[in-house]
Motif scaffolding. Structure first.
Motif, PDB file in Angstrom:
ATOM      1  N   SER A   1       0.834  -1.209   0.000  1.00 40.30           N
ATOM      2  CA  SER A   1       0.000   0.000   0.000  1.00 40.30           C
ATOM      3  C   SER A   1       0.866   1.256   0.000  1.00 40.30           C
ATOM      4  N   ARG A   2       2.059   1.143   0.580  1.00 38.75           N
ATOM      5  CA  ARG A   2       2.917   2.310   0.725  1.00 38.75           C
ATOM      6  C   ARG A   2       3.694   2.589  -0.556  1.00 38.75           C
ATOM      7  N   ALA A   3       4.279   1.528  -1.113  1.00 38.78           N
ATOM      8  CA  ALA A   3       5.129   1.711  -2.291  1.00 38.78           C
ATOM      9  C   ALA A   3       4.482   1.038  -3.494  1.00 38.78           C
ATOM     10  N   PHE A   4       3.293   1.542  -3.866  1.00 38.94           N
ATOM     11  CA  PHE A   4       2.601   0.913  -4.982  1.00 38.94           C
ATOM     12  C   PHE A   4       3.147   1.471  -6.295  1.00 38.94           C
ATOM     13  N   ASN A   5       3.511   0.564  -7.186  1.00 41.20           N
ATOM     14  CA  ASN A   5       4.083   0.976  -8.463  1.00 41.20           C
ATOM     15  C   ASN A   5       2.950   1.202  -9.470  1.00 41.20           C
ATOM     16  N   THR A   6       2.770   2.476  -9.871  1.00 45.84           N
ATOM     17  CA  THR A   6       1.633   2.786 -10.739  1.00 45.84           C
ATOM     18  C   THR A   6       1.948   2.629 -12.229  1.00 45.84           C
TER      19      THR A   6
END
Ligand SMILES: Nc1ncnc2c1ncn2[C@@H]1O[C@H](COP(=O)(O)OP(=O)(O)OP(=O)(O)O)[C@@H](O)[C@H]1O
Ligand SMILES: [Mg+2]
Lengths: 279, 277
Positions: free
Chosen positions: B254-259
């Motif tokens: 949730s913190r480091a979501f790769n978009t």
């Protein structure tokens, strides 16, 4: 042994009262003959000079006079000699009419100001200028236009009671919590029903606080107004007794004004408690 | 394909700050039970308020039953995160206010009888005449639940409805709400922080990344059978697979979501199917 707080407070109140009355009595009591003089001259000079008696009446005289008024408050011996009950009733009547009209105007207008940011801004300068004017400053204008002294006094009460109720109503209405309004919105409650079922109960404690300030001002103003316009009322009574140099009656009237104001305030306080809700 | 509720590219900004979220798409079918999970402050309540019609999106639109919503409606009941009870009304008064808004032609007796049914369902029998100030946090929450259920809406929007309840009451109310919502075919959009609650109640669990600029990372299609029971759900072979998937998302992804490569219009649907041993 520790009695409950209300009882101890009442005891202290009574002690203060007794101490004040004793001090008052001591200060106004006669000190005996101060000077040797011929009896005729002494009669001319009165007790003040001959017995060291203060011109201020003592508590015993006031008590006796008060008792006399309480026993027969409603006698009517013509325009300059009416019972203190009648005079108070005149004043209360004027206050209730002027104040009642003020509430009838101030609450709806306050509602409008509180609900509409536009009206709030548009009317704000008027309120800011009109609010600090002493209600008595309107008196000459009222006498000139209305041409009736009693109605002018009522108008002055009206104008003096208007602002605190109006300002408190608009504040209370504007401060209604958004979450309560959202409840009404999700239930598709119409404007009219929302005003009476959400905004009015939510703002009622603030509105009543304003009404309580208003009745206090109305009672302050009525005394001065009646001194000006004369005729009837407790304010006129005070002024009339001053002209008669009856300091005793002036003091009795002061006590009556205090009690009257307290009763009006207590009634409003009781009403405020009825509409206050705990959160 | 657009569903019964269709969130179409909505964004919400406050002033010139970075948007809380933008270009958010989500579709729900009639009768769906959807739970949203995400960290505090990511924008869940904001989405729910837009669905309720209480807040307007800065961009995009929400379509319900073929019509763009323009404001709140009695068809969409809201259980508010902060209870939002009217403190000058009793428990019965609060629920009856909703009932009488729904059924304007009912008599007081009808309204009160209907309100009483739902007060009983949430276990507040005997507290009808108490004011909100005399209730505990959990009791207040239950009044809010009773109020929303009592108007029998097509859509239920619930913002952490069980967060203040003890485990036992929470279980009972979860059963009750699930029974009512599935029994009446209501479409439910519910926010929760409780992973087990989401797995028990939801058909679809939407995972939301941290804001600002939050996105819907994926939709977990609940593989557990629809007739699951709360007491033995954890014995199901797929249960811990689903649970770990969600917890793993909350803890790290949730913190480091790769978009990059993430298409907000087609949020990936994940169906955890392998059992843990
Ligand atoms: N009036 C406002 N002005 C500016 N920012 C706001 C305002 N209201 C909310 N926000 C911001 O929007 C973001 C999302 O808020 P929201 O209430 O939707 O979070 P949430 O996901 O429901 O959190 P929680 O789980 O704690 O309830 C927060 O970061 C908050 O700071
Ligand atoms: Mg929230």
């Amino acid at each position: 042994m520790t009695a409950s707080l209300p009882w101890r407070a009442a005891l202290v109140s009574v002690l203060i009262f007794v101490a004040l009355v004793l001090a008052w009595h001591a200060a106004t009591r006669g000190t005996g003959s101060v000077q040797q003089m011929s009896p005729e001259y002494a009669k001319l000079m009165g007790l003040t000079a001959t017995q060291g008696k203060s011109a201020m009446p003592g508590p015993l005289e006031i008590g006796a006079k008060l008792w006399e008024h309480v026993r027969n408050p409603f006698y009517d011996n013509g325009p300059n000699d009416k019972g203190i009950g009648i005079q108070i009733a005149y004043s209360v009547g004027r206050v209730l009419i002027g104040y009642g009209l003020a509430v009838l105007v101030a609450v709806p207008v306050g509602f409008l100001i509180g609900m509409s940011p536009l009206m709030n801004r548009a009317l704000d300068p008027y309120i800011q200028i009109l609010k600090p004017i002493s209600p008595l400053a309107w008196m000459p204008l009222a006498l000139y236009t209305i041409k009736d002294s009693s109605l002018s006094a009522i108008f002055v009460i009206f104008i003096g009671s208007l602002w605190p109720t109006m300002i408190n109503t608009s504040f209370g209405v504007a401060q209604v919590r958004k979450e309560w309004l959202n409840v009404a919105r999700t239930l598709e409650v119409g404007t009219f029903r929302r005003a009476f079922t959400i905004i009015l109960p939510a703002a009622a404690p603030t509105i009543l606080t304003g009404m309580r300030i208003s009745i206090g001002i109305a009672w302050l103003v009525i005394v001065a107004a009646e001194m000006l316009v004369g005729g009837t009322g407790i304010g006129y009574f005070v002024w009339n007794e001053w002209n008669n140099l009856s300091i005793i009656n002036v003091i009795v009237a002061i006590v009556a004004i205090g009690v009257g104001g307290m009763v009006l305030d207590l009634i409003l306080a009781r009403l405020t408690r009825l509409v206050t809700f705990p959160e | 394909m657009s569903g019964f509720i269709s969130i179409e590219g909505i964004a919400r900004r406050y002033g010139t700050n970075a948007p809380i979220f933008e270009d958010l798409w989500l579709s729900m079918s009639q009768g769906d039970f959807v739970c949203v999970i995400g960290h505090s402050g990511c924008g869940k309540t904001t989405v729910l308020n837009i669905l309720a019609g209480l807040d307007a999106p800065s961009e995009g639109a929400v379509i319900v039953d073929g019509k763009e919503i323009s404001g709140p409606s009695l068809d969409r009941a809201v259980i508010f995160q902060g209870h939002s009870l009217l403190p000058w009304r009793t428990v019965l008064g609060n629920v009856a206010y909703a009932v009488s808004s729904r059924h304007r032609d009912w008599s007081t007796a009808q309204v009160n009888a209907h309100a009483q049914i739902f007060i009983d369902r949430v276990g507040l029998t005997g507290s009808e005449h108490k004011r909100p100030a005399e209730l505990s946090g959990g009791m207040k929450q239950r009044v809010g639940i009773a109020r929303a259920l009592s108007i029998e809406p097509k859509i239920m929007l619930m913002d952490e409805p069980f967060s203040a309840l003890d485990a036992l009451t929470r279980g009972t109310l979860q059963d009750e709400v699930r029974r009512i919502c599935t029994g009446t075919g209501q479409t439910v959009f519910m926010i929760t922080h409780d992973v087990d609650e989401a797995i028990y109640l939801a058909d679809k669990i939407v995972l939301m990344t941290n804001g600002p600029g939050a996105v819907l990372a994926e939709i977990v299609d609940n593989p557990l059978p629809r007739d699951r029971a709360r007491t033995d759900i954890h014995k199901h072979p797929l249960y811990y697979g689903v649970r770990n998937h969600i917890v793993d998302f909350l803890v790290s992804r949730s913190r480091a979501f790769n978009t990059t490569g993430h298409d907000p219009r087609n949020v990936p649907v994940v169906r955890p199917t392998h059992a843990l041993t």
